[in-house]
Structure formats: structure tokens, C-alpha cells
Design a protein around this motif. Structure first.
Motif, PDB file in Angstrom:
ATOM      1  N   ARG A 183       0.956  -1.311  -0.010  1.00  0.00           N
ATOM      2  CA  ARG A 183       0.189   0.078   0.023  1.00  0.00           C
ATOM      3  C   ARG A 183       0.879   1.285  -0.013  1.00  0.00           C
ATOM      4  O   ARG A 183       0.792   2.146   0.979  1.00  0.00           O
ATOM      5  N   PRO A 184       1.741   1.263  -0.889  1.00  0.00           N
ATOM      6  CA  PRO A 184       2.599   2.708  -1.155  1.00  0.00           C
ATOM      7  C   PRO A 184       1.711   3.863  -1.323  1.00  0.00           C
ATOM      8  O   PRO A 184       0.848   3.979  -2.181  1.00  0.00           O
ATOM      9  N   ARG A 185       2.231   4.850  -0.838  1.00  0.00           N
ATOM     10  CA  ARG A 185       1.705   6.255  -1.099  1.00  0.00           C
ATOM     11  C   ARG A 185       2.307   6.924  -2.207  1.00  0.00           C
ATOM     12  O   ARG A 185       1.717   7.461  -3.251  1.00  0.00           O
ATOM     13  N   PHE A 186       3.774   6.968  -2.378  1.00  0.00           N
ATOM     14  CA  PHE A 186       4.296   7.550  -3.577  1.00  0.00           C
ATOM     15  C   PHE A 186       4.066   8.966  -3.463  1.00  0.00           C
ATOM     16  O   PHE A 186       3.534   9.736  -4.380  1.00  0.00           O
ATOM     17  N   ASP A 187       4.489   9.544  -2.426  1.00  0.00           N
ATOM     18  CA  ASP A 187       4.227  10.928  -2.124  1.00  0.00           C
ATOM     19  C   ASP A 187       4.991  11.922  -3.143  1.00  0.00           C
ATOM     20  O   ASP A 187       6.146  11.581  -3.572  1.00  0.00           O
ATOM     21  N   ALA A 188       3.930  12.825  -3.572  1.00  0.00           N
ATOM     22  CA  ALA A 188       4.696  13.658  -4.636  1.00  0.00           C
ATOM     23  C   ALA A 188       5.902  14.543  -4.164  1.00  0.00           C
ATOM     24  O   ALA A 188       6.807  14.651  -5.095  1.00  0.00           O
ATOM     25  N   GLY A 189       5.830  14.847  -3.062  1.00  0.00           N
ATOM     26  CA  GLY A 189       6.739  16.027  -2.715  1.00  0.00           C
ATOM     27  C   GLY A 189       8.090  15.026  -2.452  1.00  0.00           C
ATOM     28  O   GLY A 189       9.330  15.304  -2.950  1.00  0.00           O
ATOM     29  N   LYS A 190       8.171  13.794  -2.094  1.00  0.00           N
ATOM     30  CA  LYS A 190       9.240  12.964  -2.015  1.00  0.00           C
ATOM     31  C   LYS A 190       9.681  12.632  -3.234  1.00  0.00           C
ATOM     32  O   LYS A 190      10.901  12.380  -3.607  1.00  0.00           O
ATOM     33  N   GLN A 191       8.775  12.448  -4.449  1.00  0.00           N
ATOM     34  CA  GLN A 191       9.119  11.972  -5.773  1.00  0.00           C
ATOM     35  C   GLN A 191       9.929  13.394  -6.411  1.00  0.00           C
ATOM     36  O   GLN A 191      10.930  12.836  -6.957  1.00  0.00           O
ATOM     37  N   ILE A 240       8.426   9.455 -15.623  1.00  0.00           N
ATOM     38  CA  ILE A 240       7.756   8.615 -14.665  1.00  0.00           C
ATOM     39  C   ILE A 240       6.583   9.148 -13.878  1.00  0.00           C
ATOM     40  O   ILE A 240       6.829  10.371 -13.402  1.00  0.00           O
ATOM     41  N   THR A 241       5.693   8.438 -13.931  1.00  0.00           N
ATOM     42  CA  THR A 241       4.395   8.961 -13.003  1.00  0.00           C
ATOM     43  C   THR A 241       4.293   8.102 -11.971  1.00  0.00           C
ATOM     44  O   THR A 241       4.805   7.151 -11.913  1.00  0.00           O
ATOM     45  N   GLU A 243       1.456   6.511 -11.499  1.00  0.00           N
ATOM     46  CA  GLU A 243       0.871   5.324 -11.997  1.00  0.00           C
ATOM     47  C   GLU A 243       1.639   4.629 -12.672  1.00  0.00           C
ATOM     48  O   GLU A 243       1.595   3.280 -12.274  1.00  0.00           O
ATOM     49  N   ASP A 244       2.720   4.894 -13.272  1.00  0.00           N
ATOM     50  CA  ASP A 244       3.891   3.990 -13.758  1.00  0.00           C
ATOM     51  C   ASP A 244       4.406   3.165 -12.456  1.00  0.00           C
ATOM     52  O   ASP A 244       4.616   1.967 -12.564  1.00  0.00           O
ATOM     53  N   MET A 245       4.807   3.837 -11.379  1.00  0.00           N
ATOM     54  CA  MET A 245       5.341   3.277 -10.212  1.00  0.00           C
ATOM     55  C   MET A 245       4.543   2.247  -9.458  1.00  0.00           C
ATOM     56  O   MET A 245       4.836   1.208  -8.977  1.00  0.00           O
ATOM     57  N   VAL A 246       3.333   2.644  -9.476  1.00  0.00           N
ATOM     58  CA  VAL A 246       2.144   1.812  -8.830  1.00  0.00           C
ATOM     59  C   VAL A 246       2.208   0.310  -9.658  1.00  0.00           C
ATOM     60  O   VAL A 246       2.090  -0.677  -9.325  1.00  0.00           O
ATOM     61  N   ALA A 247       2.035   0.319 -11.041  1.00  0.00           N
ATOM     62  CA  ALA A 247       2.028  -0.603 -11.700  1.00  0.00           C
ATOM     63  C   ALA A 247       3.333  -1.532 -11.902  1.00  0.00           C
ATOM     64  O   ALA A 247       2.854  -2.812 -11.615  1.00  0.00           O
ATOM     65  N   PHE A 248       4.398  -0.726 -11.697  1.00  0.00           N
ATOM     66  CA  PHE A 248       5.697  -1.608 -11.593  1.00  0.00           C
ATOM     67  C   PHE A 248       5.716  -2.355 -10.288  1.00  0.00           C
ATOM     68  O   PHE A 248       6.154  -3.577 -10.259  1.00  0.00           O
ATOM     69  N   ALA A 249       5.206  -1.667  -9.168  1.00  0.00           N
ATOM     70  CA  ALA A 249       5.159  -2.314  -7.847  1.00  0.00           C
ATOM     71  C   ALA A 249       4.134  -3.436  -7.540  1.00  0.00           C
ATOM     72  O   ALA A 249       4.705  -4.557  -7.138  1.00  0.00           O
ATOM     73  N   SER A 250       3.008  -3.401  -8.394  1.00  0.00           N
ATOM     74  CA  SER A 250       2.012  -4.251  -8.249  1.00  0.00           C
ATOM     75  C   SER A 250       2.472  -5.419  -9.127  1.00  0.00           C
ATOM     76  O   SER A 250       2.322  -6.801  -8.802  1.00  0.00           O
ATOM     77  N   ARG A 251       3.262  -5.402 -10.142  1.00  0.00           N
ATOM     78  CA  ARG A 251       3.801  -6.502 -10.994  1.00  0.00           C
ATOM     79  C   ARG A 251       4.856  -7.251 -10.246  1.00  0.00           C
ATOM     80  O   ARG A 251       4.796  -8.394 -10.579  1.00  0.00           O
TER      81      ARG A 251
END
Length: 519
Positions: A183-191, A240-241, A243-251
Motif C-alpha cells: 500500500r505505497p503512497r508515492f508521495d509527490a513531494g518525495k518524488q 515517470i508518473t 501510475e507507472d510506479m504503482v503498476a511496476f510495484a504491483s507487478r
């Protein structure tokens, strides 16, 4: 290596807290150890005279007992959870600490061509970007309080997520890791912080000749479009968005695509139960495919990149062989004698010790698992002496192909591998790391038990045969970064014309942000 400018482990704030607790624990144990040793010393003084009588008069008369070491078997540490996840456990009560690593198949080779750097950025953001229920700062504070270090790394063919914590805090630490992966957040500020750091690092790509040389060599060895050679660019990182990171992580991050290893202060039965609960409601997922082989054909020749520096940096090499090749052990011995054995190896003796042309000169051989690896000889020398050093190394290639190595050289090479063999298993995490790699790649279960016997069987004839197979100068490429005008002229003893027959290809320096050739 520069291609991993964003493929780095984040530096969590809890490191100093964890280090302090660990140091305190070690101090207590050392105090107990010193007290025990002092008592033992006092007890043993009475027998000191008897022991002294057994000491030989001269060092060369000392007789050492043969080293007895039986390589551990992976099967003794291997377990399988109810969902099929393979787990390796190595409990030890030395310190109240637990190390857990989840190894996942998949990394750089799963990135789209226009989003190179996705695997590394995803790993960084999983660690620093918070979870659905915890903001980044809240997550860091929890880890600080627990004195837990969590690392998530992605590189090449594999990705890993690991915990280093006190055994008393393992349950909560494991819960946090699972939350970060699922359940990662991928915080925009940290990105933004991670992207800015990556771009700043890119600017330094051409500062060091070794970085340029390694980059161009990889592109030539594997092909510019192969994942082993691709470099992230400003455009690919910015593309890289979330959504890209969410898709990679879930895969990648799923139980069907992981192998778990745990070492430290725990009971095996209890640990297996904890892992069963951790994976209980996690969808199994699928295992990733193997990395692709390089599509390109390796081209021999001489290639150079211009850089105004006093020393030329050089690689001479070619593709090698597969890990399971029948010639694998003979190739190890060949490379050890030729240039992999440090001061006992031929290239080091000739180029450094005898001629004084380079501080560092040697060779290495990597055998590939999914496709052939590489052989390379490398050195740095004054621009004017680069041709001579190349000539001397090529002479060593010719010599080892034409003549049998000496019995002394072969014995030294074999002993180097055999006597250092136990060090591969000297720590529990290192041992389990070997077992995990072997599980992923399907290595023969008897490999480590027969390793020293296979080294012992290598003959001088085997080495000569393999040298003729792998060290054909006509199949090698020479890469040089330095002042070519000075390098090409050389000195009275050698010029580049003797090496390349006046045929060399100049490669343009690449823009550090785009990786495109600069005018």
C-alpha cells in the motif's frame, strides 16, 4: 556505475539510532567476553611453560592441520510456506537482531524504453514515499522509534526489500515493510526530491574517465538498447508518473515472485508462523520472466573517447561464457593466473611490478546466467605508455594460449580458490544470499559440495584450451578514454599503430542529461 544514478538505497533517518542501539548491545557482549577471557588467561598461566615447550624452534617447521570445511546444503535451511513461497532460515543467538530479505525477480529489464530508471525510482519511493496510512515523516518516525532499518533496492535482474532490526521489534517492523510494499503512497513531494537528486547526479556523469569508459563498454558489450547498457536520462526520469510506479510495484512485489531469507535471533517454527500470517491475504501474483539476452553481435576493434586527462583508461575484452559451461572452472583458473590473482598474476606482474606502467592492472571474468558474461583486462597508464601496456597484455594473452602454465602457478591459483572457499559462507546473511541466488537461477544442488573438487581437477591443458577459446585477439575490442593524440603516438617501445594498424573509431562524448552524442 553511472547507469544507476537513481538506483540507490535511500538513507533512512533511523540509521544513527539503530547504530547506537547496536553499539550498546555489542559493548555489553564485549564486556562479558573480556571478563571471560581474563579468567581463562589466569587459569591458563600454570600450563604456559608446557605449551612453550611444544612451540617449534623455527617458523618453517610449523605443521598446520588440513582445513576441514563442509559446505552447507541449501536443503537444510529451505522451507516452503503454504502458498508456495520458498523461505530460507538461519537462526542464531549471537545478537538480539534479525535480518530479513525478500528477493523479487525483476528489475531494470522490465522498464519501458522511454522510462529507463523506473525500477530504481520505484524502489526509492517505496522506502521514502510513505504508505496509504502513514505520511513519509510518520513512517520515518516509526522506524526511528523501533531502531529499524528498511532498505528497498532495484537493479539489473532483481529487486530486494530488507529489514535489519532488533528481534524484540521484528513483528512491527515486518508489518511496516508489508504495508510499504502493498500500500505505497508515492508521495509527490518525495518524488520531486528523488528526481531532483537523480538529475543533479546525472550532471557528473562525464567527470570521471572510468565512468565514461564503463558506460561505453557496456553499450558495446550488450548493445545500446539492452537493459545492461541503458542509461536513464532527464527525459526518461521526468516521464515517470505515480501510475507507472504503482503498476511496476504491483507487478513485481507479490508472493508468487519472491524468495524470503531470514537470519538472526528467532525460533524457526515461530518465524514460519509469522511469515504465514504476513502473506496470508496477499494475492499470489505471477513470477517474472527471465531477463532477455543481448540482441546485438559483439564487434571487435579499437574505440576511443577523447578526454584531456594525464592517464588513459583502457579495457580490452570480449564476451565470455555461461555459468553452467563445462569450461567454467578452467576459465576461473585461467583468469586467476592471467590477471585476476593480484600480485601473483601475470598481467599485474608485467604491467605494474616489472614495467611500472600502471598502479592497477589486471583482468576479470564473469560467467553469465541467462546469457554469456564478459572477460576484460583493464588498466590506467600515462597516455604515452598506453600502447606499450596494451602490447604487454596482448603478449600475455598469446603466451597463455601457446604454453602450458607452470605447476607452481596452477597450484597457487587452485589454493587461492580452495583456501578462501569457506569465506563465502562466513556469515548467515551471506550464506542465505547464495542459497537465494541459486534458487532463482536453478543451480545444481551439488554445486557447492563439489566446488573444490572441480577446481582441483583443472589441468594446465584445460587452461591452455580455454585460453584459446576465450582470448582470441581478433575477437576482442579495445576501449580507451584519454588524450588520443598522445596515446596514438605512444613512445619508442610501442605505438597504437602496432596495436590497431592505424584503424580506430572515435566515439563522441555523450551529453550527460540526454545520452546523445555531443558535437
Amino acid at each position: 556505475m553511472i547507469r544507476h544514478v537513481i538506483r540507490h538505497e535511500s538513507q533512512p533517518r533511523n540509521e544513527r539510532v539503530h547504530a547506537t542501539l547496536l553499539a550498546t548491545t555489542k559493548h555489553t557482549l564485549m564486556t562479558h567476553l573480556i571478563t571471560t577471557l581474563s579468567l581463562t588467561l589466569l587459569t591458563g598461566l600454570s600450563s604456559a611453560h608446557a605449551i612453550a615447550q611444544d612451540i617449534p624452534a623455527r617458523p618453517e617447521t610449523i605443521v598446520f592441520q588440513p582445513l576441514v570445511f563442509n559446505a552447507p546444503k541449501a536443503s537444510d535451511f529451505r522451507h516452503v510456506l503454504s502458498n508456495g513461497v520458498v523461505v530460507f532460515l538461519a537462526p542464531t543467538r549471537e545478537l538480539p537482531l534479525i535480518d530479513l530479505t525478500m528477493s523479487f525477480k525483476g528489475g531494470d529489464y522490465l522498464e519501458p524504453a522511454d522510462k529507463v530508471g523506473l525500477a530504481g525510482l520505484t524502489g526509492t519511493m517505496l522506502r521514502t514515499g510513505g504508505t496509504e496510512s502513514l505520511a513519509p515523516t510518520e513512517l520515518d518516525e516509526k522506524l526511528d522509534f523501533l531502531a529499524t532499518q528498511i532498505s528497498i533496492r532495484s537493479r539489473g535482474a532483481n529487486t530486494s526489500a530488507s529489514i535489519d532490526c532488533l528481534s524484540a521489534n521484528f513483528d512491527e517492523s515486518l508489518t511496516l515493510l508489508i504495508d510499504m510494499l502493498r500500500r505505497p503512497r508515492f508521495d509527490a513531494g518525495k518524488q520531486k526530491i528523488a528526481v531532483d537528486a537523480a538529475l543533479e547526479s546525472m550532471k557528473q556523469r562525464n567527470d570521471e574517465a572510468d565512468s565514461i569508459l564503463s558506460r561505453e563498454w557496456a553499450m558495446h558489450l550488450y548493445g545500446v538498447d539492452h537493459f545492461e547498457a541503458r542509461e536513464p536520462t532527464e527525459a526518461s526520469i521526468r516521464a515517470i508518473t505515480k501510475e507507472d510506479m504503482v503498476a511496476f510495484a504491483s507487478r513485481v512485489f507479490n508472493p508468487g515472485n519472491t524468495i524470503v531469507s531470514v537470519s538472526g535471533d528467532f525460533d524457526s517454527t515461530e518465524m514460519l508462523a509469522k511469515l504465514e500470517r504476513a502473506f496470508a491475504n496477499w494475492p499470489l501474483g505471477t513470477r517474472m520472466e527471465n531477463p532477455p539476452a543481448p540482441p546485438s553481435t559483439f564487434a571487435p576493434g579499437v574505440f576511443h573517447v577523447e578526454k584531456e586527462i594525464p592517464q588513459g583508461n583502457v579495457i580490452i575484452g570480449t564476451r565470455s561464457l555461461m555459468r553452467d559451461d563445462p569450461d567454467f572452472f578452467a576459465s576461473l583458473m585461467m583468469n586467476e593466473i592471467l590477471g585476476g590473482g593480484g600480485f601473483t598474476s601475470r598481467i599485474t606482474k608485467t604491467v605494474r611490478s616489472d614495467e611500472g606502467l600502471a598502479y592497477s592492472a589486471g583482468s576479470r571474468l564473469n560467467a553469465g546466467v541467462y546469457y554469456p558474461g564478459e572477460f576484460r583486462a583493464a588498466f590506467q597508464s600515462k597516455n604515452a605508455t598506453v600502447p606499450l601496456a596494451i602490447k604487454l597484455i596482448e603478449n600475455e594473452f598469446a603466451k597463455i594460449r601457446a604454453e602450458d602454465v607452470s605447476a607452481e602457478e596452477l597450484a597457487v591459483a587452485k589454493n587461492s580458490f580452495i583456501e578462501t572457499f569457506p569465506r563465502s559462507f562466513e556469515s548467515k546473511p551471506a550464506m542465505l544470499g547464495i542459497f537465494v541466488d541459486d534458487e532463482w537461477t536453478g543451480r545444481d544442488a551439488a554445486y557447492w559440495q563439489s566446488y573444490r573438487d572441480n577446481i582441483t581437477k583443472v589441468s594446465a591443458a584445460d587452461i591452455k584450451r580455454v585460453a584459446n577459446r576465450l582470448l582470441d585477439p581478433k575477437q576482442m575490442a579495445i576501449f580507451v578514454v584519454g588524450d588520443w593524440d598522445t596515446i596514438s603516438v605512444g613512445n619508442a617501445r610501442a605505438t597504437m599503430a602496432e596495436v590497431n594498424n592505424d584503424s580506430a573509431t572515435q566515439l563522441p562524448l555523450r551529453d550527460p542529461m540526454t545520452m546523445q552524442p555531443m558535437p
